[in-house]
Motif scaffolding. Structure first.
Motif, PDB file in Angstrom:
ATOM      1  N   ARG A   1      -9.567  12.540 -14.329  1.00 16.46           N
ATOM      2  CA  ARG A   1     -10.537  12.707 -13.166  1.00 16.46           C
ATOM      3  C   ARG A   1      -9.845  13.550 -12.243  1.00 16.46           C
ATOM      4  O   ARG A   1     -10.556  14.086 -11.176  1.00 16.46           O
ATOM      5  N   LEU A   2      -8.610  13.570 -12.222  1.00 18.18           N
ATOM      6  CA  LEU A   2      -7.795  14.338 -11.088  1.00 18.18           C
ATOM      7  C   LEU A   2      -7.110  15.305 -11.908  1.00 18.18           C
ATOM      8  O   LEU A   2      -6.747  15.415 -12.963  1.00 18.18           O
ATOM      9  N   GLY A   3      -6.453  16.203 -11.117  1.00 21.40           N
ATOM     10  CA  GLY A   3      -5.692  17.355 -11.738  1.00 21.40           C
ATOM     11  C   GLY A   3      -4.421  17.785 -10.763  1.00 21.40           C
ATOM     12  O   GLY A   3      -4.246  17.281  -9.672  1.00 21.40           O
ATOM     13  N   GLU A   4      -3.449  18.376 -11.379  1.00 21.70           N
ATOM     14  CA  GLU A   4      -2.196  18.896 -10.635  1.00 21.70           C
ATOM     15  C   GLU A   4      -2.404  19.475  -9.413  1.00 21.70           C
ATOM     16  O   GLU A   4      -1.676  19.396  -8.609  1.00 21.70           O
ATOM     17  N   ASP A   5      -3.406  20.363  -9.352  1.00 17.51           N
ATOM     18  CA  ASP A   5      -3.592  21.349  -8.263  1.00 17.51           C
ATOM     19  C   ASP A   5      -3.994  20.429  -6.868  1.00 17.51           C
ATOM     20  O   ASP A   5      -3.660  20.682  -5.930  1.00 17.51           O
ATOM     21  N   GLY A   6      -4.912  19.309  -7.321  1.00 15.27           N
ATOM     22  CA  GLY A   6      -5.376  18.479  -6.149  1.00 15.27           C
ATOM     23  C   GLY A   6      -3.892  17.708  -5.515  1.00 15.27           C
ATOM     24  O   GLY A   6      -3.847  17.647  -4.341  1.00 15.27           O
ATOM     25  N   ALA A   7      -3.248  17.382  -6.479  1.00 15.59           N
ATOM     26  CA  ALA A   7      -2.040  16.550  -6.084  1.00 15.59           C
ATOM     27  C   ALA A   7      -0.913  17.415  -5.433  1.00 15.59           C
ATOM     28  O   ALA A   7      -0.391  17.091  -4.335  1.00 15.59           O
ATOM     29  N   VAL A   8      -0.791  18.944  -5.920  1.00 13.73           N
ATOM     30  CA  VAL A   8       0.097  19.666  -5.088  1.00 13.73           C
ATOM     31  C   VAL A   8      -0.514  20.063  -3.741  1.00 13.73           C
ATOM     32  O   VAL A   8       0.360  19.826  -2.575  1.00 13.73           O
ATOM     33  N   ASP A   9      -1.751  20.277  -3.589  1.00 15.87           N
ATOM     34  CA  ASP A   9      -2.345  20.348  -2.297  1.00 15.87           C
ATOM     35  C   ASP A   9      -2.324  19.271  -1.472  1.00 15.87           C
ATOM     36  O   ASP A   9      -1.812  19.447  -0.290  1.00 15.87           O
ATOM     37  N   LEU A  10      -2.478  18.083  -1.817  1.00 18.38           N
ATOM     38  CA  LEU A  10      -2.293  16.834  -0.854  1.00 18.38           C
ATOM     39  C   LEU A  10      -0.635  16.720  -0.650  1.00 18.38           C
ATOM     40  O   LEU A  10      -0.309  16.423   0.690  1.00 18.38           O
ATOM     41  N   ALA A  11       0.117  16.838  -1.471  1.00 18.94           N
ATOM     42  CA  ALA A  11       1.536  16.832  -1.358  1.00 18.94           C
ATOM     43  C   ALA A  11       1.842  17.936  -0.233  1.00 18.94           C
ATOM     44  O   ALA A  11       2.620  17.417   0.782  1.00 18.94           O
ATOM     45  N   ALA A  12       1.262  19.215  -0.190  1.00 17.92           N
ATOM     46  CA  ALA A  12       1.695  19.933   0.800  1.00 17.92           C
ATOM     47  C   ALA A  12       1.266  19.729   2.135  1.00 17.92           C
ATOM     48  O   ALA A  12       1.822  19.974   3.127  1.00 17.92           O
ATOM     49  N   ARG A  13       0.027  19.101   2.129  1.00 16.61           N
ATOM     50  CA  ARG A  13      -0.514  18.512   3.407  1.00 16.61           C
ATOM     51  C   ARG A  13       0.519  17.561   4.222  1.00 16.61           C
ATOM     52  O   ARG A  13       0.815  17.441   5.401  1.00 16.61           O
ATOM     53  N   LEU A  14       1.093  16.602   3.210  1.00 13.01           N
ATOM     54  CA  LEU A  14       1.905  15.578   3.663  1.00 13.01           C
ATOM     55  C   LEU A  14       3.206  16.109   3.929  1.00 13.01           C
ATOM     56  O   LEU A  14       3.846  15.588   5.031  1.00 13.01           O
ATOM     57  N   VAL A  15       3.716  17.296   3.142  1.00 15.83           N
ATOM     58  CA  VAL A  15       4.963  17.871   3.670  1.00 15.83           C
ATOM     59  C   VAL A  15       4.885  18.427   5.057  1.00 15.83           C
ATOM     60  O   VAL A  15       5.846  18.568   5.835  1.00 15.83           O
ATOM     61  N   ALA A  16       3.781  19.124   4.985  1.00 10.22           N
ATOM     62  CA  ALA A  16       3.616  19.835   6.583  1.00 10.22           C
ATOM     63  C   ALA A  16       3.671  18.692   7.698  1.00 10.22           C
ATOM     64  O   ALA A  16       4.280  18.859   8.604  1.00 10.22           O
ATOM     65  N   VAL A  17       3.077  17.545   7.407  1.00  7.36           N
ATOM     66  CA  VAL A  17       3.254  16.494   8.301  1.00  7.36           C
ATOM     67  C   VAL A  17       4.584  16.049   8.688  1.00  7.36           C
ATOM     68  O   VAL A  17       5.024  16.063   9.820  1.00  7.36           O
ATOM     69  N   ALA A  18       5.339  15.814   7.347  1.00  6.70           N
ATOM     70  CA  ALA A  18       7.010  15.623   7.667  1.00  6.70           C
ATOM     71  C   ALA A  18       7.829  16.510   8.454  1.00  6.70           C
ATOM     72  O   ALA A  18       8.382  16.136   9.236  1.00  6.70           O
ATOM     73  N   HIS A  19       7.511  17.774   7.983  1.00  8.49           N
ATOM     74  CA  HIS A  19       8.156  18.856   8.681  1.00  8.49           C
ATOM     75  C   HIS A  19       7.698  19.067  10.144  1.00  8.49           C
ATOM     76  O   HIS A  19       8.627  19.203  10.972  1.00  8.49           O
ATOM     77  N   ASP A  20       6.435  18.951  10.338  1.00  9.60           N
ATOM     78  CA  ASP A  20       6.252  18.611  11.940  1.00  9.60           C
ATOM     79  C   ASP A  20       6.994  17.619  12.741  1.00  9.60           C
ATOM     80  O   ASP A  20       7.161  17.745  14.051  1.00  9.60           O
TER      81      ASP A  20
END
Length: 301
Positions: free
Chosen positions: A191-210
């Motif tokens: 039901r889910l895929g790698e691309d969606g996981a990487v995308d959410l990860a990128a968003r959370l990493v951006a929050v972390a870096h900010d």
């Protein structure tokens, strides 16, 4: 498949205050599906990991673990670090260890044990559903529901809610955050895929870096360089990479910035015999007990 170790947090109410009440202020979140049935939104732009073409050394972000420092894994409850330890990983509800490098655990892709009712009541569209509309649970951890990373809108909403926990890590004084269950798509029944996981990860990493934090990839060696170059992770936390012969998949991407936790004598012995092992390699008991528990195990090589 790499084993994963996660424990109930000390007080579910404290978790809800961080994750769900903050999420209400963000306007809630919605869910969907990715992978074979996804909408094809694809991953977000890289959140700023190490430069492509070479492994990270731990110096890519000021909050990354210092090269050569041994890091203890203390998710159950923080305790004074053993001799020779220069860093700790603790839960978002815990506090960093003064004077040591400290990373903060956030369950970024599944719900925490004890939080089921709150998620279903306050953010029902965040939870992945099966064909009958029932929440999809992690088969190995049935008290954890998978979060839905299916569309860009859903991932943005998830990042708003989970980002509050990431920011809480910074507010508590941690130097970094590790995001667990990045590989939850592999347990979603397609039901889910790698691309969606990487995308959410990128968003959370951006929050972390900010927020001034480094961000760590948890397990998921099959990502290759995507975790670094697309999601922007600065380091990796690998459970039992020697046991499963996966350590090179992490060190080839992150260099010295890899923290390995082995849970068996066999895996620990294999790691310690390998000159190419991660620079921080420790032995812990699988329940991550505290030193006052007879089951407590800690070692480093």
């Amino acid at each position: 498949m790499t084993a994963r170790v996660r424990l109930p947090r000390p007080a579910p109410a404290a978790v809800l205050a961080l994750a769900l009440v903050a999420g209400c202020g963000a306007g809630g979140v919605a869910g969907g599906a990715d992978g074979a049935g996804g909408d094809g939104d694809g991953p977000a732009t890289s959140a700023g990991g190490a430069a492509a073409g070479g492994a990270a050394t731990g110096a890519g972000h000021p909050g990354a673990p210092p090269a050569g420092v041994v890091v203890d894994y203390q998710l159950a409850r923080g305790y004074p670090a053993p001799d020779g330890v220069g860093g700790v990983v603790r839960d978002v509800t815990d506090a960093p260890e003064p004077g040591l490098w400290s990373a903060c655990y956030v369950n970024g892709f599944q719900t925490q044990p004890g939080d089921r009712d709150a998620w279903l009541a306050d953010h029902p569209d965040l939870v992945l559903r099966d064909d009958a509309g029932e929440p999809v649970a992690d088969e190995g951890w049935p008290d954890e529901m998978l979060l839905d990373t299916g569309t860009a809108e859903q991932r943005a909403a998830l990042a708003e809610v989970l980002g509050e926990q990431v920011r809480a890590c910074a507010e508590r004084g941690f130097a970094a955050v590790e995001l667990d269950n990045l590989d939850s798509w592999t347990r979603s029944g397609g039901r889910l895929g790698e691309d969606g996981a990487v995308d959410l990860a990128a968003r959370l990493v951006a929050v972390a870096h900010d927020a001034g934090l480094a961000a760590g990839q948890k397990n998921t060696p099959q990502l290759g360089t995507r975790g670094r170059d697309e999601a922007g992770f600065d380091f990796a936390v690998a459970e039992e990479c020697a046991q499963y012969d996966e350590c090179a998949a992490y060190t080839g991407v992150y260099g010295d910035a890899v923290l390995d936790i082995e849970y068996t004598d066999e895996g620990f012995a294999a790691a310690c015999a390998d000159p190419g092992r991660p620079s921080s390699t420790i032995r812990r008991d699988r329940d991550l007990s505290t030193p006052d528990d007879p089951a407590y195990v800690f070692g480093a090589c």
